[in-house]
Structures are given as C-alpha cells and as structure tokens.
Enzyme design. Sequence first.
Site, mmCIF file in Angstrom:
data_model
loop_
_atom_site.group_PDB
_atom_site.id
_atom_site.type_symbol
_atom_site.label_atom_id
_atom_site.label_comp_id
_atom_site.label_asym_id
_atom_site.label_seq_id
_atom_site.Cartn_x
_atom_site.Cartn_y
_atom_site.Cartn_z
ATOM 1 N N GLY A 22 36.538 30.124 44.299
ATOM 2 C CA GLY A 22 35.091 30.610 44.527
ATOM 3 C C GLY A 22 34.255 31.318 45.272
ATOM 4 O O GLY A 22 33.259 31.837 45.100
ATOM 5 N N SER A 23 35.195 31.199 46.180
ATOM 6 C CA SER A 23 34.799 31.714 47.726
ATOM 7 C C SER A 23 34.055 33.460 48.016
ATOM 8 O O SER A 23 33.454 33.922 47.744
ATOM 9 C CB SER A 23 35.795 31.829 48.233
ATOM 10 O OG SER A 23 37.167 33.112 48.090
ATOM 11 N N ASN A 24 34.476 34.072 46.700
ATOM 12 C CA ASN A 24 33.902 34.954 46.025
ATOM 13 C C ASN A 24 32.493 35.348 45.484
ATOM 14 O O ASN A 24 31.998 36.172 45.896
ATOM 15 C CB ASN A 24 35.108 36.785 45.359
ATOM 16 C CG ASN A 24 36.000 37.392 46.579
ATOM 17 O OD1 ASN A 24 35.217 37.564 47.673
ATOM 18 N ND2 ASN A 24 37.277 37.508 46.160
ATOM 19 N N MET A 101 42.581 33.728 37.061
ATOM 20 C CA MET A 101 44.177 33.962 37.206
ATOM 21 C C MET A 101 44.848 33.745 35.503
ATOM 22 O O MET A 101 44.975 33.255 35.381
ATOM 23 C CB MET A 101 44.421 32.743 37.577
ATOM 24 C CG MET A 101 43.829 32.252 39.266
ATOM 25 S SD MET A 101 43.839 34.063 40.088
ATOM 26 C CE MET A 101 45.951 33.584 40.354
ATOM 27 N N ARG A 102 43.674 34.230 34.594
ATOM 28 C CA ARG A 102 44.655 34.850 33.627
ATOM 29 C C ARG A 102 44.663 36.914 33.305
ATOM 30 O O ARG A 102 43.545 37.517 33.705
ATOM 31 C CB ARG A 102 43.568 34.136 32.058
ATOM 32 C CG ARG A 102 43.351 32.778 32.390
ATOM 33 C CD ARG A 102 44.303 31.647 32.189
ATOM 34 N NE ARG A 102 45.239 32.292 31.030
ATOM 35 C CZ ARG A 102 46.484 31.824 30.657
ATOM 36 N NH1 ARG A 102 47.426 31.028 31.504
ATOM 37 N NH2 ARG A 102 46.970 31.906 29.864
ATOM 38 N N LEU A 104 43.936 39.905 31.033
ATOM 39 C CA LEU A 104 43.239 40.047 29.908
ATOM 40 C C LEU A 104 44.185 40.642 29.362
ATOM 41 O O LEU A 104 44.032 41.868 29.382
ATOM 42 C CB LEU A 104 41.988 40.598 30.845
ATOM 43 C CG LEU A 104 40.884 39.399 31.530
ATOM 44 C CD1 LEU A 104 39.867 40.218 31.679
ATOM 45 C CD2 LEU A 104 40.330 38.807 30.466
ATOM 46 N N HIS A 120 41.260 42.856 45.150
ATOM 47 C CA HIS A 120 42.097 42.778 44.707
ATOM 48 C C HIS A 120 42.880 43.163 46.336
ATOM 49 O O HIS A 120 41.833 43.650 46.621
ATOM 50 C CB HIS A 120 42.982 44.127 43.797
ATOM 51 C CG HIS A 120 44.882 43.571 44.042
ATOM 52 N ND1 HIS A 120 45.650 42.778 43.017
ATOM 53 C CD2 HIS A 120 45.489 44.189 44.902
ATOM 54 C CE1 HIS A 120 46.232 42.483 43.404
ATOM 55 N NE2 HIS A 120 46.339 44.434 44.054
ATOM 56 N N ASP A 156 45.847 45.757 37.499
ATOM 57 C CA ASP A 156 45.442 46.565 38.730
ATOM 58 C C ASP A 156 45.134 47.864 38.649
ATOM 59 O O ASP A 156 45.895 48.467 39.484
ATOM 60 C CB ASP A 156 46.027 46.297 40.127
ATOM 61 C CG ASP A 156 45.936 44.634 40.202
ATOM 62 O OD1 ASP A 156 45.161 43.754 39.601
ATOM 63 O OD2 ASP A 156 47.449 43.902 40.732
ATOM 64 N N GLU A 185 36.770 41.224 51.867
ATOM 65 C CA GLU A 185 36.499 40.913 50.263
ATOM 66 C C GLU A 185 35.118 40.565 49.853
ATOM 67 O O GLU A 185 34.241 40.412 49.347
ATOM 68 C CB GLU A 185 37.322 40.261 49.847
ATOM 69 C CG GLU A 185 38.556 40.360 49.756
ATOM 70 C CD GLU A 185 39.745 39.196 48.902
ATOM 71 O OE1 GLU A 185 38.961 38.934 47.680
ATOM 72 O OE2 GLU A 185 40.623 39.368 49.354
#
Length: 225
Positions: A22-24, A101-102, A104, A120, A156, A185
């Site tokens: 969770g850095s972003n 990381m799924r 959608l 991204h 993307d 980012e």
Amino acid sequence: MTSTPKTAAPKLKLGVLISGRGSNLQALIDACAAPDFPAEIVLVLSNKADAFGLERAAKAGIATAVVSHRDFPGDKAAFETAMDAQLRQAGVQLVCLAGFMRLLSPLFVTLWNDALINIHPSLLPSFKGLDTHERALETGVRFHGCTVHYVRAEMDAGPIIAQAAVPVLPGDDAHTLADRVLESEHKLYPHAVRLIAEGRARVDGAVVRITGVSQELASVINPPL
C-alpha cells in the site's frame, strides 16, 4: 453588514482497493490529511487479510474491510458483488486501485463506470500488463513513467487522466528504475484524484479533458531533467 461564512464543499469519498504493502495508498492518505485536499478516504478494502496497507489505514483511522477472493472459489461475480456492497455501504464515490492484484471483470467495471481509476507503472499505451520496468529496459526507451487512467474492461486501456515521465539512466536496472517511477507515482496519484474531485477531469469518449492544470501538476507531468 455581516458576511455569511462560506460552506466548505463536500469532499469526494474514496474507496481504495489494495492487495499488498500500500505505498500508493500511503501517498493518498498523506494527501487527504491536508485540510484543503478535496477528497477523503472512507474505506480501504483488500482481498488479502495480511496486506500491510490495512495497517497503514488503521493507523490513519480509516475504516478497512477484507473480501477474500478465496472465499468465492470459481465465482468471480459473487466476489466482486461482495466488494461492491462494501464500497456502496461506505458511501464511496470514486474507487482507486492501488496495487490491487486481481483483474476486474466487465461486471465490476460497468458498476463503477467513470468512477474507477488505476495507476499503472508505464507511460500507457506502452507496456501494458506486468514487468513494465524490465520491458522498458529491454526495449531501450529513453523515458519511462506512470499513468493514472480510468479503468475499462480491456486491461490498461482506459482514458488517461495524467502521466509522469522519468528518464532511463545509464546503468539502470529494473529495481532502480522502479524506484524512480514509484516516486513519481506517489506524486501523480493524489494530483489525479484532485483533478477529479475538483471537476477538472472530464471523460469525453476515449479521452479525458483537463481544465485548469496547475503549475504544480505540470511539473509532475514534465519533471525537469
């Protein structure tokens, strides 16, 4: 004659989806801590109970939830419906993917059409998918970077809200390049959210029209060399 105090505009309510450190997310938490930031995080939702980002949220006093994909074997629709229910119960208006990381499904993307964004680690449309830093080095590009975009069913491929470019330096490897991109980012994501919250980012078909771009944001998009 007395003046009537101005009523502060309501803040855009964010839901942040994570799977890991969770850095972003932390960049968004820090941005939302500023009194003049036009958005607030009302829910951090993870598909993994041990995601470190949940600890970041709890430390900041933000509500958290876990909807594990493992609880819905072979039933992606049920998994995403459960996530949708959590987001709507929290009053979320904009969903921010931050290392979720799924992939959608079109179902979820449609439910949150024009209210679902992602960051991204490449200058889209180049290097969609994974291993973007390795691929940038292999291709020999001179600039790499990151993109905040609206999410569409195709991976993307949604309308671009903002981008930040970083130089590829002699001697770079995937790790040093990734670190440089990640710094951008952390600046770019809050700026993109601000543009949306202030109504300055408008989806127009396949593109996003931006009005009133601040000089601060322009410096993020075009950092000095």
